[in-house]
Scaffold this motif. Structure first.
Motif, PDB file in Angstrom:
ATOM      1  N   ARG A 229       0.829  -1.214   0.000  1.00 33.62           N
ATOM      2  CA  ARG A 229       0.000   0.000   0.000  1.00 33.62           C
ATOM      3  C   ARG A 229       0.862   1.262   0.000  1.00 33.62           C
ATOM      4  O   ARG A 229       0.522   2.258  -0.647  1.00 33.62           O
ATOM      5  CB  ARG A 229      -0.935   0.003   1.211  1.00 33.62           C
ATOM      6  N   GLU A 230       1.974   1.235   0.711  1.00 35.61           N
ATOM      7  CA  GLU A 230       2.863   2.400   0.731  1.00 35.61           C
ATOM      8  C   GLU A 230       3.417   2.692  -0.660  1.00 35.61           C
ATOM      9  O   GLU A 230       3.438   3.839  -1.111  1.00 35.61           O
ATOM     10  CB  GLU A 230       4.015   2.158   1.715  1.00 35.61           C
ATOM     11  N   ILE A 231       3.847   1.646  -1.351  1.00 39.28           N
ATOM     12  CA  ILE A 231       4.390   1.818  -2.697  1.00 39.28           C
ATOM     13  C   ILE A 231       3.278   2.229  -3.657  1.00 39.28           C
ATOM     14  O   ILE A 231       3.474   3.076  -4.538  1.00 39.28           O
ATOM     15  CB  ILE A 231       5.093   0.526  -3.153  1.00 39.28           C
ATOM     16  N   ALA A 232       2.089   1.662  -3.463  1.00 35.44           N
ATOM     17  CA  ALA A 232       0.952   2.020  -4.318  1.00 35.44           C
ATOM     18  C   ALA A 232       0.610   3.494  -4.177  1.00 35.44           C
ATOM     19  O   ALA A 232       0.354   4.194  -5.169  1.00 35.44           O
ATOM     20  CB  ALA A 232      -0.256   1.157  -3.961  1.00 35.44           C
ATOM     21  N   ALA A 233       0.633   3.985  -2.941  1.00 34.36           N
ATOM     22  CA  ALA A 233       0.317   5.400  -2.709  1.00 34.36           C
ATOM     23  C   ALA A 233       1.335   6.302  -3.407  1.00 34.36           C
ATOM     24  O   ALA A 233       0.977   7.333  -3.985  1.00 34.36           O
ATOM     25  CB  ALA A 233       0.284   5.681  -1.215  1.00 34.36           C
ATOM     26  N   ALA A 234       2.604   5.902  -3.377  1.00 36.42           N
ATOM     27  CA  ALA A 234       3.653   6.705  -4.011  1.00 36.42           C
ATOM     28  C   ALA A 234       3.478   6.772  -5.524  1.00 36.42           C
ATOM     29  O   ALA A 234       3.868   7.757  -6.160  1.00 36.42           O
ATOM     30  CB  ALA A 234       5.026   6.140  -3.659  1.00 36.42           C
ATOM     31  N   HIS A 235       2.881   5.742  -6.095  1.00 32.50           N
ATOM     32  CA  HIS A 235       2.693   5.690  -7.555  1.00 32.50           C
ATOM     33  C   HIS A 235       1.260   6.050  -7.962  1.00 32.50           C
ATOM     34  O   HIS A 235       0.934   5.962  -9.152  1.00 32.50           O
ATOM     35  CB  HIS A 235       3.040   4.296  -8.071  1.00 32.50           C
ATOM     36  N   SER A 243       1.437  -5.230  -7.306  1.00 33.46           N
ATOM     37  CA  SER A 243       1.773  -6.658  -7.295  1.00 33.46           C
ATOM     38  C   SER A 243       2.032  -7.178  -8.695  1.00 33.46           C
ATOM     39  O   SER A 243       2.941  -7.983  -8.915  1.00 33.46           O
ATOM     40  CB  SER A 243       0.634  -7.441  -6.637  1.00 33.46           C
ATOM     41  N   LEU A 244       1.247  -6.720  -9.662  1.00 38.54           N
ATOM     42  CA  LEU A 244       1.455  -7.132 -11.050  1.00 38.54           C
ATOM     43  C   LEU A 244       2.700  -6.473 -11.640  1.00 38.54           C
ATOM     44  O   LEU A 244       3.474  -7.114 -12.367  1.00 38.54           O
ATOM     45  CB  LEU A 244       0.227  -6.775 -11.890  1.00 38.54           C
ATOM     46  N   ALA A 245       2.902  -5.197 -11.334  1.00 33.75           N
ATOM     47  CA  ALA A 245       4.077  -4.489 -11.849  1.00 33.75           C
ATOM     48  C   ALA A 245       5.362  -5.131 -11.346  1.00 33.75           C
ATOM     49  O   ALA A 245       6.379  -5.164 -12.058  1.00 33.75           O
ATOM     50  CB  ALA A 245       4.022  -3.021 -11.444  1.00 33.75           C
ATOM     51  N   TRP A 246       5.344  -5.657 -10.140  1.00 39.97           N
ATOM     52  CA  TRP A 246       6.508  -6.340  -9.575  1.00 39.97           C
ATOM     53  C   TRP A 246       6.864  -7.571 -10.412  1.00 39.97           C
ATOM     54  O   TRP A 246       8.041  -7.815 -10.716  1.00 39.97           O
ATOM     55  CB  TRP A 246       6.215  -6.739  -8.129  1.00 39.97           C
ATOM     56  N   LEU A 247       5.868  -8.332 -10.828  1.00 34.06           N
ATOM     57  CA  LEU A 247       6.128  -9.489 -11.689  1.00 34.06           C
ATOM     58  C   LEU A 247       6.592  -9.053 -13.074  1.00 34.06           C
ATOM     59  O   LEU A 247       7.527  -9.628 -13.639  1.00 34.06           O
ATOM     60  CB  LEU A 247       4.861 -10.340 -11.820  1.00 34.06           C
ATOM     61  N   LEU A 248       5.956  -8.036 -13.618  1.00 38.11           N
ATOM     62  CA  LEU A 248       6.327  -7.559 -14.954  1.00 38.11           C
ATOM     63  C   LEU A 248       7.764  -7.040 -14.990  1.00 38.11           C
ATOM     64  O   LEU A 248       8.399  -7.044 -16.046  1.00 38.11           O
ATOM     65  CB  LEU A 248       5.361  -6.465 -15.398  1.00 38.11           C
ATOM     66  N   ALA A 249       8.273  -6.618 -13.838  1.00 40.07           N
ATOM     67  CA  ALA A 249       9.637  -6.105 -13.773  1.00 40.07           C
ATOM     68  C   ALA A 249      10.680  -7.219 -13.767  1.00 40.07           C
ATOM     69  O   ALA A 249      11.872  -6.954 -13.936  1.00 40.07           O
ATOM     70  CB  ALA A 249       9.803  -5.238 -12.524  1.00 40.07           C
ATOM     71  N   VAL A 276       5.819   1.954 -13.326  1.00 39.94           N
ATOM     72  CA  VAL A 276       7.260   1.679 -13.405  1.00 39.94           C
ATOM     73  C   VAL A 276       7.836   1.745 -11.996  1.00 39.94           C
ATOM     74  O   VAL A 276       7.945   2.816 -11.398  1.00 39.94           O
ATOM     75  CB  VAL A 276       7.979   2.684 -14.326  1.00 39.94           C
ATOM     76  N   LEU A 277       8.197   0.591 -11.473  1.00 40.59           N
ATOM     77  CA  LEU A 277       8.738   0.522 -10.113  1.00 40.59           C
ATOM     78  C   LEU A 277      10.211   0.915 -10.095  1.00 40.59           C
ATOM     79  O   LEU A 277      10.949   0.641 -11.033  1.00 40.59           O
ATOM     80  CB  LEU A 277       8.580  -0.898  -9.562  1.00 40.59           C
ATOM     81  N   THR A 278      10.634   1.535  -9.012  1.00 37.40           N
ATOM     82  CA  THR A 278      12.045   1.852  -8.827  1.00 37.40           C
ATOM     83  C   THR A 278      12.780   0.619  -8.302  1.00 37.40           C
ATOM     84  O   THR A 278      12.160  -0.353  -7.846  1.00 37.40           O
ATOM     85  CB  THR A 278      12.229   2.998  -7.836  1.00 37.40           C
ATOM     86  N   ALA A 279      14.091   0.653  -8.353  1.00 33.89           N
ATOM     87  CA  ALA A 279      14.890  -0.458  -7.817  1.00 33.89           C
ATOM     88  C   ALA A 279      14.617  -0.640  -6.332  1.00 33.89           C
ATOM     89  O   ALA A 279      14.565  -1.772  -5.828  1.00 33.89           O
ATOM     90  CB  ALA A 279      16.372  -0.195  -8.062  1.00 33.89           C
ATOM     91  N   ASP A 280      14.402   0.485  -5.622  1.00 31.38           N
ATOM     92  CA  ASP A 280      14.093   0.397  -4.197  1.00 31.38           C
ATOM     93  C   ASP A 280      12.724  -0.240  -3.975  1.00 31.38           C
ATOM     94  O   ASP A 280      12.547  -1.042  -3.053  1.00 31.38           O
ATOM     95  CB  ASP A 280      14.123   1.790  -3.569  1.00 31.38           C
ATOM     96  N   ASP A 281      11.750   0.100  -4.835  1.00 30.63           N
ATOM     97  CA  ASP A 281      10.429  -0.520  -4.734  1.00 30.63           C
ATOM     98  C   ASP A 281      10.540  -2.028  -4.874  1.00 30.63           C
ATOM     99  O   ASP A 281       9.976  -2.801  -4.079  1.00 30.63           O
ATOM    100  CB  ASP A 281       9.501  -0.008  -5.846  1.00 30.63           C
ATOM    101  N   VAL A 282      11.267  -2.462  -5.895  1.00 28.89           N
ATOM    102  CA  VAL A 282      11.402  -3.891  -6.153  1.00 28.89           C
ATOM    103  C   VAL A 282      12.095  -4.584  -4.983  1.00 28.89           C
ATOM    104  O   VAL A 282      11.687  -5.673  -4.560  1.00 28.89           O
ATOM    105  CB  VAL A 282      12.175  -4.138  -7.462  1.00 28.89           C
TER     106      VAL A 282
END
Length: 311
Positions: A229-235, A243-249, A276-282
């Motif tokens: 949720r924290e990462i979702a709020a940032a994006h 959760s899907l973007a993490w797999l796509l990365a 687009v997730l950051t390296a820190d997000d991943v």
């Protein structure tokens, strides 16, 4: 699979499957995945794809005669004879002359994988299928199968709540040039944030039997959504999109297949491709852990399997 009422919902719940599939195609979805064991899902697809068959990669599966329900072990059949019966039924149900990607849904422990895959390869020669896939196969099985005929895709559960693929199967797929198709990429709904406790699940919901959804365990696992949720709020995104973007990365040929019965959720899932997730997000998401095994570990399917009918 959702239209087979696997999660306890009524047959009327959700948007009409024809409208849902039409909207998916309009939005650029090109892979549709089903199986002969998913109720009337093949027939639904056959009707919905009238006039649009050539615009999609159509995947279906065979090999599960009866799934493990109500404490009963699964019944699996990967014999060439059964395979040919299944593919003909699927072609009829899907109203098509060929299947783009045909999976062995679960490996038959009573039969060498070489025999099953060799028979599947004959279907490629005959033009009935175009590519071969395996679902929930062990690493050695994948390697042996690939030596008989190229395996195009391996389908397995993979999400922030199901990570065992990362130890051996994903590296092997990269080595052999095999695409990975994660099913249940939203943790069977948990990673969307829609489930807050077991009370949100109908009494006949299949998930109530899963270790990660057990009483007490589910509450602990749901705390993993805090970081999502924290990462979702940032994006400015939904938890499921993260959760899907993490797999796509993970790699360009990792193709998650989120299921839904709602057009609104379909549209939301598709927009995960814009995140687009950051390296820190991943890294933060990689560190997520849960307790309790996922339901269909490969070894659970190769032990305690019921005899095939008439075997």
């Amino acid at each position: 699979m959702g239209y087979a009422a696997a999660y306890g919902q009524s047959a009327a719940a959700g948007d009409s499957p024809e409208n849902l599939i039409s909207r998916a195609l309009d939005l650029g979805v090109t892979l549709l995945d089903t199986a002969d064991i998913y109720g009337d899902s093949e027939q639904i697809l056959g009707r919905a794809l009238t006039g649009r068959r050539e615009s999609v990669v159509l995947a279906t599966k065979f090999g599960i005669v009866a799934p493990p329900m109500g404490g009963n072990p699964p019944v699996l059949n990967g014999t060439p004879t059964y395979m040919r019966e299944c593919v003909e039924r699927s072609l009829t149900s899907l109203k098509t002359d060929y299947i783009d990607l045909y999976y062995l849904h679960r490996v038959d422990p009573d039969l060498p994988i070489e025999e099953t895959v060799g028979a599947m390869a004959e279907l490629v020669t005959e033009g009935k299928i175009r590519h071969l896939g395996l679902s929930e196969a062990a690493p050695d099985t994948i390697r042996r199968a690939h030596a008989v005929h190229p395996i195009t895709a391996v389908e397995t559960e993979w999400s922030l709540w199901a990570r065992d693929i990362e130890a051996q199967i994903f590296p092997l797929a990269r080595e052999l040039g095999i695409s990975v198709v994660p099913y249940s990429p939203l943790g069977r709904g948990a990673l969307t944030g829609a489930i807050t406790s077991r009370d949100d699940l109908p009494e006949n919901d299949w998930r109530r039997t899963m270790p990660q959804y057990a009483e007490g365990t589910l509450d602990k696992n749901l705390t993993t959504l805090d970081v999502v949720r924290e990462i979702a709020a940032a994006h400015e995104a939904a938890p499921g999109q993260i959760s899907l973007a993490w797999l796509l990365a993970k790699a360009p040929d990792v193709v998650p297949i989120p299921g839904t019965r709602r057009i609104a959720f379909l549209e939301q899932n598709i927009r995960a491709t814009e995140v687009v997730l950051t390296a820190d997000d991943v890294a933060r998401l990689d560190a997520v852990t849960v307790i309790g095994k996922r339901e269909y570990m490969t070894d659970n399917w190769t032990s305690g399997v019921s005899p095939r009918p008439n075997s």
